[in-house]
Design a protein around this motif. Structure first.
Motif, PDB file in Angstrom:
ATOM      1  N   UNK A 174       0.832  -1.191   0.000  1.00 13.67           N
ATOM      2  CA  UNK A 174       0.000   0.000   0.000  1.00 13.67           C
ATOM      3  C   UNK A 174       0.871   1.246   0.000  1.00 13.67           C
ATOM      4  N   UNK A 175       0.555   2.150  -0.926  1.00 10.28           N
ATOM      5  CA  UNK A 175       1.217   3.446  -0.979  1.00 10.28           C
ATOM      6  C   UNK A 175       0.205   4.462  -0.476  1.00 10.28           C
ATOM      7  N   UNK A 176       0.616   5.314   0.442  1.00 15.20           N
ATOM      8  CA  UNK A 176      -0.262   6.361   0.935  1.00 15.20           C
ATOM      9  C   UNK A 176       0.253   7.693   0.405  1.00 15.20           C
ATOM     10  N   UNK A 177      -0.574   8.317  -0.435  1.00 18.47           N
ATOM     11  CA  UNK A 177      -0.257   9.633  -0.971  1.00 18.47           C
ATOM     12  C   UNK A 177      -0.874  10.665  -0.036  1.00 18.47           C
ATOM     13  N   UNK A 178      -0.147  11.741   0.213  1.00 16.21           N
ATOM     14  CA  UNK A 178      -0.666  12.794   1.079  1.00 16.21           C
ATOM     15  C   UNK A 178      -0.411  14.141   0.441  1.00 16.21           C
ATOM     16  N   UNK A 179      -1.428  15.024   0.470  1.00 21.36           N
ATOM     17  CA  UNK A 179      -1.223  16.346  -0.102  1.00 21.36           C
ATOM     18  C   UNK A 179      -0.790  17.328   0.984  1.00 21.36           C
ATOM     19  N   UNK A 180      -0.602  18.577   0.582  1.00 24.15           N
ATOM     20  CA  UNK A 180      -0.094  19.565   1.537  1.00 24.15           C
ATOM     21  C   UNK A 180      -1.109  19.930   2.610  1.00 24.15           C
ATOM     22  N   UNK A 181      -2.350  19.482   2.478  1.00 23.52           N
ATOM     23  CA  UNK A 181      -3.367  19.707   3.496  1.00 23.52           C
ATOM     24  C   UNK A 181      -3.471  18.529   4.460  1.00 23.52           C
ATOM     25  N   UNK A 182      -2.646  17.505   4.235  1.00 26.39           N
ATOM     26  CA  UNK A 182      -2.675  16.329   5.093  1.00 26.39           C
ATOM     27  C   UNK A 182      -3.724  15.298   4.711  1.00 26.39           C
ATOM     28  N   UNK A 183      -4.447  15.527   3.597  1.00 19.58           N
ATOM     29  CA  UNK A 183      -5.442  14.556   3.144  1.00 19.58           C
ATOM     30  C   UNK A 183      -4.714  13.396   2.483  1.00 19.58           C
ATOM     31  N   UNK A 184      -5.207  12.193   2.759  1.00 21.52           N
ATOM     32  CA  UNK A 184      -4.517  11.003   2.269  1.00 21.52           C
ATOM     33  C   UNK A 184      -5.373  10.223   1.282  1.00 21.52           C
ATOM     34  N   UNK A 185      -4.681   9.556   0.359  1.00 21.97           N
ATOM     35  CA  UNK A 185      -5.302   8.638  -0.580  1.00 21.97           C
ATOM     36  C   UNK A 185      -4.461   7.376  -0.588  1.00 21.97           C
ATOM     37  N   UNK A 186      -5.091   6.227  -0.372  1.00 19.85           N
ATOM     38  CA  UNK A 186      -4.366   4.958  -0.332  1.00 19.85           C
ATOM     39  C   UNK A 186      -4.518   4.240  -1.663  1.00 19.85           C
ATOM     40  N   UNK A 187      -3.414   3.655  -2.102  1.00 24.03           N
ATOM     41  CA  UNK A 187      -3.416   2.874  -3.339  1.00 24.03           C
ATOM     42  C   UNK A 187      -2.742   1.538  -3.064  1.00 24.03           C
ATOM     43  N   UNK A 188      -3.444   0.452  -3.327  1.00 19.73           N
ATOM     44  CA  UNK A 188      -2.870  -0.890  -3.190  1.00 19.73           C
ATOM     45  C   UNK A 188      -2.268  -1.295  -4.525  1.00 19.73           C
ATOM     46  N   UNK A 189      -0.959  -1.511  -4.531  1.00 17.70           N
ATOM     47  CA  UNK A 189      -0.245  -1.869  -5.757  1.00 17.70           C
ATOM     48  C   UNK A 189       0.043  -3.365  -5.747  1.00 17.70           C
ATOM     49  N   UNK A 190      -0.440  -4.055  -6.774  1.00 15.13           N
ATOM     50  CA  UNK A 190      -0.171  -5.481  -6.893  1.00 15.13           C
ATOM     51  C   UNK A 190       1.290  -5.708  -7.248  1.00 15.13           C
ATOM     52  N   UNK A 191       1.809  -6.848  -6.830  1.00 20.12           N
ATOM     53  CA  UNK A 191       3.201  -7.212  -7.112  1.00 20.12           C
ATOM     54  C   UNK A 191       3.223  -8.569  -7.821  1.00 20.12           C
ATOM     55  N   UNK A 192       4.352  -8.894  -8.472  1.00 22.21           N
ATOM     56  CA  UNK A 192       4.444 -10.173  -9.183  1.00 22.21           C
ATOM     57  C   UNK A 192       4.273 -11.352  -8.234  1.00 22.21           C
TER      58      UNK A 192
END
Length: 140
Positions: free
Chosen positions: A3-21
Motif C-alpha cells: 500500500x502506498x499512501x499519498x498525502x497532499x499539503x493539506x494532510x489529506x490522504x489517498x491509499x493505493x494498493x499496488x499489486x506485485x508479481x
C-alpha cells in the motif's frame, strides 16, 4: 500487494494498493512499471523489484478520476495515474470538483427511491389515517 499512501499539503490522504508479481494479467505488470518509472525509481528487470524506501517522501502529482458506484448511487475518487514532479511545480493532489451533471446524477438517484414511496403508483402514498383492511384479509 503493498500500500502506498499519498498525502497532499493539506494532510489529506489517498491509499493505493499496488499489486506485485506474479501477475495474472499484463495490465497489472504495466501498472507497476508505469508507477515506478514515473516516480523516477530504478526498476530491476526482469524481476520487477525496486527499493521501496525510495517511495518515501517522493513528490508527485496524483491524478484522480471520478468513478460512479451504482450500488451507492454516488461518485468516488479512483486512482488514474501519476504525473512526474518537476522542480517548481506545486503539489496539490486534489480531485477535480464534481460537475453539475455528476451532482444531478447523484441527487437524481437518491430522489428516485424517495419518490417511489410517495408517487401515485403507491396505493398507500396518500393515506391520511388508518388503512382499511378487513380482519379476514390478514394472514394472522
Amino acid at each position: 500487494y503493498f500500500t502506498i499512501i499519498f498525502e497532499n499539503d493539506e494532510g489529506k490522504q489517498y491509499k493505493h494498493n499496488q499489486l506485485v508479481p506474479p501477475y495474472k494479467y499484463d495490465f497489472q505488470e504495466k501498472q507497476l512499471i508505469e508507477l515506478v518509472t514515473r516516480l523516477g525509481i530504478k526498476l530491476n528487470l526482469p524481476s520487477l523489484d525496486f527499493d521501496t524506501d525510495e517511495l518515501i517522501g517522493k513528490p508527485c502529482h496524483l491524478v484522480l478520476k471520478w468513478k460512479f458506484n451504482n450500488d451507492e448511487g454516488k461518485y468516488f475518487t479512483d486512482f488514474s495515474f501519476i504525473k512526474p514532479y518537476k522542480n517548481g511545480d506545486g503539489i496539490v493532489n486534489k480531485p477535480i470538483p464534481k460537475d453539475e451533471k455528476m451532482k444531478a446524477e447523484e441527487n437524481g438517484d437518491n430522489n428516485q427511491s424517495k419518490d417511489s414511496l410517495s408517487n401515485e403508483s403507491n396505493p398507500f402514498a396518500n393515506a391520511n389515517g388508518p388503512i382499511d383492511i378487513s380482519d379476514d384479509d390478514l394472514p394472522f
